[in-house]
Write a protein that holds these residues in place. Structure first.
Motif, short mmCIF file in Angstrom:
data_model
loop_
_atom_site.label_atom_id
_atom_site.label_comp_id
_atom_site.label_asym_id
_atom_site.label_seq_id
_atom_site.Cartn_x
_atom_site.Cartn_y
_atom_site.Cartn_z
N GLN A 93 0.84 -1.19 0.03
CA GLN A 93 -0.03 -0.04 0.05
C GLN A 93 1.13 1.22 -0.12
O GLN A 93 0.37 2.40 -0.61
N GLU A 94 2.13 1.25 0.62
CA GLU A 94 2.57 2.64 0.82
C GLU A 94 3.33 2.68 -0.62
O GLU A 94 3.41 4.11 -1.05
N LEU A 95 3.76 1.82 -1.15
CA LEU A 95 4.25 2.14 -2.96
C LEU A 95 3.20 2.34 -3.62
O LEU A 95 3.44 3.05 -4.44
N GLN A 104 -0.76 -1.45 -11.31
CA GLN A 104 -1.68 -2.49 -10.51
C GLN A 104 -0.82 -3.54 -9.52
O GLN A 104 0.53 -3.45 -9.96
N THR A 105 -1.18 -4.00 -8.85
CA THR A 105 -0.54 -4.96 -7.80
C THR A 105 -1.00 -6.25 -7.23
O THR A 105 -2.10 -6.37 -7.64
N GLN A 106 -0.22 -7.11 -6.78
CA GLN A 106 -0.93 -8.27 -6.41
C GLN A 106 0.22 -8.94 -5.37
O GLN A 106 1.58 -8.90 -5.81
N ILE A 107 -0.26 -9.59 -4.42
CA ILE A 107 0.68 -10.27 -3.41
C ILE A 107 0.37 -11.81 -3.42
O ILE A 107 -0.77 -12.19 -3.65
N ARG A 108 1.44 -12.33 -3.84
CA ARG A 108 1.30 -14.11 -4.05
C ARG A 108 2.03 -14.70 -2.69
O ARG A 108 3.07 -14.40 -2.34
N GLN A 109 1.31 -15.58 -2.30
CA GLN A 109 2.00 -16.49 -1.27
C GLN A 109 2.33 -17.76 -2.02
O GLN A 109 1.74 -18.44 -2.43
N LEU A 110 3.57 -18.09 -1.96
CA LEU A 110 4.22 -19.17 -2.59
C LEU A 110 4.37 -20.51 -1.52
O LEU A 110 4.18 -20.38 -0.19
N ASP A 111 4.96 -21.53 -2.09
CA ASP A 111 5.20 -22.55 -1.19
C ASP A 111 6.57 -22.57 -0.33
O ASP A 111 7.37 -21.53 -0.65
N LEU A 112 6.37 -23.04 0.74
CA LEU A 112 7.63 -23.11 1.80
C LEU A 112 7.75 -21.74 2.40
O LEU A 112 9.12 -21.13 2.76
N GLY A 113 6.72 -21.06 2.69
CA GLY A 113 6.90 -19.61 3.21
C GLY A 113 7.36 -18.52 2.31
O GLY A 113 7.62 -17.38 2.79
#
Length: 154
Positions: A93-95, A104-113
């Motif tokens: 959000q800050e950026l 546009q932006t997106q947060i991705r949760q990947l494997d192994l943290g």
């Protein structure tokens, strides 16, 4: 007075029906014309008529591209190296608040943290990737050049 209103109402109903009938006739004539054109252009083998494809060219203002690059360069110079996934939305959000409106932006949760935050603006991009081996920031500017920052946790 009631007779005049009744006659006026009947006239309006007939006028509305006449308009609807004219629109139906125009639509049928257009469909027949389009079908004849499709048969003439493509021949009897093909069933679908090609629709004209218009290439949409959206002009991007130079200052918006410069703004995205400046925000990304500032982020790279800060050398942020947090690996806590709870901080992802704050960083995002800050950026995003400093970037052009169409970014546009997106947060991705990947494997192994592992996780990453990805920002894009047309051909430009910025990625903040937190992986097993550290934090990696990659920015592709408006000229297509790639800029990187690595903070390895080896």
């Amino acid at each position: 007075m009631a007779k005049i209103l009744a006659i006026l109402l009947i006239f309006l109903v007939f006028y509305a029906l006449w308009k609807v009938m004219i629109k139906i006739r125009i639509n049928r004539a257009f469909q027949k014309h389009q079908a004849a054109y499709c048969n003439m252009v493509q021949g009897p083998i093909s069933q679908k008529c090609p629709r004209p494809v218009e290439e949409v060219i959206e002009e991007v203002a130079e200052y918006e591209q410069q703004l995205f690059d400046d925000v990304a360069a500032l982020f790279l110079s800060l050398k942020v190296s947090t690996s806590d996934p709870d901080d992802a939305t704050t960083i995002q959000q800050e950026l995003l608040n400093k970037m052009p409106a169409k970014a546009q932006t997106q947060i991705r949760q990947l494997d192994l943290g592992e996780w990453s935050i990805y920002w894009s603006f047309y051909q430009q991009s910025l990625e903040y990737y937190v992986g097993k081996y550290g934090v990696f920031i990659t920015h592709v500017d408006r000229f297509g050049q790639e800029h990187k920052y690595n903070h390895a946790d080896v």
